[in-house]
Design an enzyme around this catalytic site. Structure first.
Site, short mmCIF file in Angstrom:
data_model
loop_
_atom_site.label_atom_id
_atom_site.label_comp_id
_atom_site.label_asym_id
_atom_site.label_seq_id
_atom_site.Cartn_x
_atom_site.Cartn_y
_atom_site.Cartn_z
N TYR A 89 -5.25 -5.53 9.33
CA TYR A 89 -4.85 -4.12 9.48
C TYR A 89 -6.07 -3.23 9.79
O TYR A 89 -6.04 -2.38 10.67
CB TYR A 89 -4.17 -3.71 8.18
CG TYR A 89 -3.60 -2.33 8.13
CD1 TYR A 89 -2.51 -1.97 8.91
CD2 TYR A 89 -4.13 -1.37 7.26
CE1 TYR A 89 -1.97 -0.69 8.84
CE2 TYR A 89 -3.60 -0.11 7.17
CZ TYR A 89 -2.52 0.24 7.97
OH TYR A 89 -1.99 1.50 7.89
N LYS B 121 -6.59 -1.09 13.10
CA LYS B 121 -6.67 0.38 12.99
C LYS B 121 -7.98 0.92 13.56
O LYS B 121 -8.01 2.02 14.11
CB LYS B 121 -6.50 0.80 11.53
CG LYS B 121 -5.06 0.67 11.02
CD LYS B 121 -4.08 1.41 11.92
CE LYS B 121 -2.76 1.75 11.28
NZ LYS B 121 -1.78 2.27 12.25
P1 NAI Z 1 7.08 2.97 7.61
O1 NAI Z 1 7.24 1.51 7.37
O2 NAI Z 1 7.87 3.89 6.78
O3 NAI Z 1 7.34 3.30 9.12
C1 NAI Z 1 6.92 2.49 10.16
C2 NAI Z 1 8.07 2.29 11.11
O4 NAI Z 1 7.60 1.53 12.22
C3 NAI Z 1 9.23 1.51 10.50
O5 NAI Z 1 10.42 2.27 10.57
C4 NAI Z 1 9.31 0.24 11.32
O6 NAI Z 1 10.62 -0.23 11.53
C5 NAI Z 1 8.67 0.67 12.62
N1 NAI Z 1 8.14 -0.48 13.36
C6 NAI Z 1 7.42 -1.51 12.87
N2 NAI Z 1 7.13 -2.38 13.84
C7 NAI Z 1 7.66 -1.89 14.97
C8 NAI Z 1 7.70 -2.35 16.30
N3 NAI Z 1 7.10 -3.50 16.64
N4 NAI Z 1 8.30 -1.60 17.24
C9 NAI Z 1 8.91 -0.43 16.90
N5 NAI Z 1 8.93 0.04 15.63
C10 NAI Z 1 8.31 -0.67 14.68
O7 NAI Z 1 5.52 3.28 7.45
P2 NAI Z 1 4.67 4.64 7.43
O8 NAI Z 1 3.92 4.66 6.17
O9 NAI Z 1 5.48 5.79 7.80
O10 NAI Z 1 3.61 4.31 8.57
C11 NAI Z 1 3.52 4.97 9.81
C12 NAI Z 1 2.15 4.70 10.39
O11 NAI Z 1 1.15 5.31 9.58
C13 NAI Z 1 1.77 3.23 10.47
O12 NAI Z 1 1.05 3.01 11.66
C14 NAI Z 1 0.88 3.03 9.28
O13 NAI Z 1 0.00 1.95 9.44
C15 NAI Z 1 0.16 4.36 9.25
N6 NAI Z 1 -0.44 4.68 7.96
C16 NAI Z 1 0.35 5.04 6.92
C17 NAI Z 1 -0.25 5.36 5.73
C18 NAI Z 1 0.55 5.84 4.60
O14 NAI Z 1 -0.06 6.28 3.60
N7 NAI Z 1 1.86 5.82 4.67
C19 NAI Z 1 -1.70 5.24 5.52
C20 NAI Z 1 -2.43 4.94 6.71
C21 NAI Z 1 -1.79 4.65 7.86
#
Ligand code: NAI
Length: 421
Positions: free
Chosen positions: A165, A169
């Site tokens: 990851y 990132k």
């Molecule tokens: P989440 O799991 O709630 O949302 C991510 C969404 O991406 C999910 O709905 C999933 O179905 C979708 N997804 C996954 N693989 C996919 C693909 N191949 N094609 C299309 N859609 C796909 O996670 P969250 O926390 O909202 O994360 C959003 C972004 O923020 C991610 O890139 C994560 O790495 C990043 N992030 C989040 C943090 C946090 O504190 N929540 C911290 C640092 C980064």
């Protein structure tokens, strides 16, 4: 934010978490949104489901907004193309892309099997490539675009158990660094957000009493600002969580010179200067790699040659052009036919041109009708360059010297003119 009205935005991974909130907030402000989500498990496994994206579209429509669902996979080239095509089919263009889709497959490094490494890189880093490339094509053509990458503190600073990851990132930061340059002329701004928010990805990682406070809604304003028309920056990274925001950047220390740049120094020579070599005091940011190379050249720039202790140099730009015909080396001009136009800005500047033809050189004040090569500089930089303080190559690489027209001809200048002070 009125300027989001009618803008077409793609948000990947918008079926849940942060992406859902970005999509809703964009739509509430009048943007037309492609809600992409393949609806897989947090680790990217499973067949996927249309439900998350469809539900967010329903939510947007219930609020009176415009959105379409897309269920393609960012992890494939075809998926990326289809996501952008969905925006073109539904709304005719793409103005905004938020690369947000993400999965996690945490393991310590020795247990990090290739498939877990690969899956995470495919969604985060390759996913951003797959969607950004076709979107960038549309944006370039229309001369407008905003792209937001999603990095993470794990990538910027490291986090135990997340080598895959973190690498993905941080890779996104590299992608942004160069894309910002390639988009610069087309008013495409590329920035990166490192969010912290409660979601299914973080619910088991962050402390429970903390997680309730980390609403994704608190991250959204910065994401929206960075994809808005008025966004004043490109190539920046911001940490955003719970209303705490700060900028992260790659900075470079002032550095030292070891040896003379020709003979290989002993490694021990580095140790004697370790503190100065490693210090970040006085560190700065570079806009591109060329600026950094410019500093290497500057470090080895030779001071103007000594002529017996007398102060050297031209005191005015005009004096340089007065001296130019005398500095002309006719022998070096065989077969050269060019007009150099000099555009020197600043109070001491002005326009001059020199016509080089048949082994002769004529210098005139003003602008030539058809210059072959135009050199633009400030009066101060021009004086520094001509007085030997600023090496021409460094002036060029740092952007202080701008050359238009036949760049190759500009390289003749050093041979064609030998100034004596
Ligand atoms: P989440 O799991 O709630 O949302 C991510 C969404 O991406 C999910 O709905 C999933 O179905 C979708 N997804 C996954 N693989 C996919 C693909 N191949 N094609 C299309 N859609 C796909 O996670 P969250 O926390 O909202 O994360 C959003 C972004 O923020 C991610 O890139 C994560 O790495 C990043 N992030 C989040 C943090 C946090 O504190 N929540 C911290 C640092 C980064």
């Amino acid at each position: 934010m009125e300027e989001l009205i009618n803008k077409v935005a793609i948000v990947t991974g918008a079926g849940a978490g942060l992406g859902r909130v970005y999509a809703l907030e964009l739509a509430k402000r009048g943007a037309r949104v492609v809600v992409n989500d393949l609806g897989g498990a947090p680790d990217g496994s499973g067949k996927g489901s249309k439900k998350p994206a469809d539900q967010v579209v329903e939510e947007i429509q219930a609020l009176g907004g415009e959105a379409v669902a897309n269920h393609d996979n960012v992890a494939t080239v075809a998926g990326g193309e289809k996501i952008v095509q969905a925006a073109l089919d539904a709304f005719g263009t793409v103005d905004i892309l938020i690369n947000n889709a993400g999965i996690l497959r945490d393991k310590t490094f020795l247990k990090m099997e290739p498939e877990n490494w690969q899956a995470v890189l495919d969604v985060h880093l390759n996913g951003a490539y797959h969607v950004s490339r076709p979107a960038f094509g549309v944006m370039k053509e229309k001369g407008y675009g905003r792209i937001l990458m999603t990095t993470s503190a794990a990538g910027l600073y490291g986090n135990f158990g997340q080598t895959n990851y973190s690498a993905a990132k941080m890779g996104l930061v590299g992608l942004m660094n160069t894309l910002k340059l390639e988009g610069e002329r087309s008013n495409i701004k590329v920035n990166t957000i490192a969010p912290v928010a409660a979601s299914r990805l973080t619910k088991d990682i962050l402390p429970p009493d903390f997680i309730d406070k980390l609403q994704p809604e608190l991250v959204a304003p910065m994401a929206l600002y960075l994809v808005s028309q008025q966004c004043p920056v490109s190539g920046n990274i911001y940490n955003v969580g719970m209303g705490f925001l700060n900028r992260a950047a790659i900075v470079t220390g002032p550095g030292i010179v070891v040896g003379d740049g020709r003979e290989m120094p002993d490694p021990e020579q580095l140790l004697t200067q370790w503190e100065n070599l490693t210090t970040l005091k006085g560190a700065k940011e570079y806009w591109n790699a060329t600026e950094q190379i410019g500093d290497v050249l500057q470090a080895f720039a030779r001071p103007a040659e000594d002529d017996g202790g007398k102060a050297q140099g031209f005191e005015s730009v005009e004096a340089i052009f007065d001296a130019m015909p005398k500095a002309f080396v006719a022998d070096a001009a065989a077969g050269v036919d060019v007009v150099f136009q000099f555009v020197i800005s600043g109070d001491g500047g002005g326009d001059w041109y020199s016509v080089i033809k048949d082994g002769s050189c004529a210098v005139e004040a003003g602008s030539h009708e058809k210059p072959g090569c135009t050199l633009k500089m400030t009066d101060e930089d021009f004086l520094n360059m001509m007085n030997g303080v600023l090496p021409p190559m460094q002036a060029y690489t740092s952007g202080k010297l701008k050359i238009e027209g036949d760049i190759m001809k500009s390289q003749l200048i050093e041979k064609l003119f030998k100034f004596k002070f």
